[in-house]
Design a protein around this motif. Structure first.
Motif, short mmCIF file in Angstrom:
data_model
loop_
_atom_site.label_atom_id
_atom_site.label_comp_id
_atom_site.label_asym_id
_atom_site.label_seq_id
_atom_site.Cartn_x
_atom_site.Cartn_y
_atom_site.Cartn_z
N HIS A 1 3.43 6.42 -8.59
CA HIS A 1 4.32 6.77 -9.70
C HIS A 1 4.67 5.50 -10.49
N GLY A 2 4.67 5.61 -11.79
CA GLY A 2 4.95 4.47 -12.65
C GLY A 2 6.31 3.84 -12.40
N ALA A 3 7.30 4.64 -12.06
CA ALA A 3 8.64 4.09 -11.79
C ALA A 3 8.63 3.22 -10.54
N VAL A 4 7.80 3.58 -9.56
CA VAL A 4 7.69 2.77 -8.34
C VAL A 4 7.02 1.44 -8.68
N ILE A 5 5.95 1.49 -9.47
CA ILE A 5 5.27 0.27 -9.90
C ILE A 5 6.24 -0.62 -10.68
N ALA A 6 6.98 -0.03 -11.59
CA ALA A 6 7.94 -0.80 -12.39
C ALA A 6 9.01 -1.44 -11.52
N ALA A 7 9.49 -0.71 -10.55
CA ALA A 7 10.52 -1.26 -9.65
C ALA A 7 9.97 -2.44 -8.84
N GLU B 1 3.71 8.82 -4.70
CA GLU B 1 2.71 9.33 -5.64
C GLU B 1 3.36 9.99 -6.84
N GLY B 2 2.79 9.72 -8.02
CA GLY B 2 3.16 10.41 -9.25
C GLY B 2 2.02 11.37 -9.55
N PRO B 3 1.16 11.03 -10.52
CA PRO B 3 -0.04 11.83 -10.71
C PRO B 3 -0.91 11.76 -9.45
N LYS B 4 -1.71 12.78 -9.22
CA LYS B 4 -2.51 12.86 -8.00
C LYS B 4 -3.29 11.57 -7.76
N ARG C 1 0.88 -1.16 0.00
CA ARG C 1 0.00 0.00 0.00
C ARG C 1 0.92 1.22 0.00
N CYS C 2 1.02 1.85 -1.14
CA CYS C 2 1.92 2.99 -1.28
C CYS C 2 1.20 4.28 -0.88
#
Length: 140
Positions: free
Chosen positions: A120-126, A113-116, A107-108
């Protein structure tokens, strides 16, 4: 490298978790300047205390032998899932031997957070990258 005992390991996980909570609070705060300055002074005191303590990691940076039994502890200092790293999202991963898969839950909060209201996509990718690497390690 010294070895770590379970009490110290638990304490390190709690320290990382408490620091993760601090980061969350910093990102969310709308405090006034006086409160922020008082908090900075308190954090600086903690940093000075930590700086005076012995340095070194008592746990191997990477331990493949733990992948199937203590998945998160395979990379204990990982910035993605390391239980001893306060910048890591609170990812809980475990290996399901019967299903032959690594399962992760997270649960991030706002620090990721990236967009409100979105992670963030980079966190998901990691996180996906870490799950795939650990699945590969578990499956051989």
């Amino acid at each position: 490298m010294n070895t770590i005992n379970s009490v110290q390991a638990c304490a390190l996980e709690k320290l990382a978790s408490a620091t993760r909570t601090l980061i969350q609070q910093v990102v969310e705060t709308d405090a006034d300047t006086n409160d922020i300055n008082a908090i900075i002074a308190g954090i600086n005191q903690i940093n000075e205390r930590l700086q005076a303590l012995p340095k070194g990691r008592r746990v191997a940076h990477y331990d493949l032998a733990l992948a199937k039994t203590h998945t998160n502890h395979t990379l204990p200092y990982s910035p993605v899932c390391g239980p001893y790293n306060p910048i890591a999202p609170p990812v809980d991963m475990h290996y399901d031997a019967q299903a032959q898969q690594v399962i992760g839950k997270v649960r991030c909060g706002l620090p990721y957070e990236g967009p409100k209201h979105m992670v963030h996509g980079a966190v998901i990718a990691a996180i996906y990258d870490q799950l795939l690497a650990l699945a590969s390690a578990c499956l051989g």
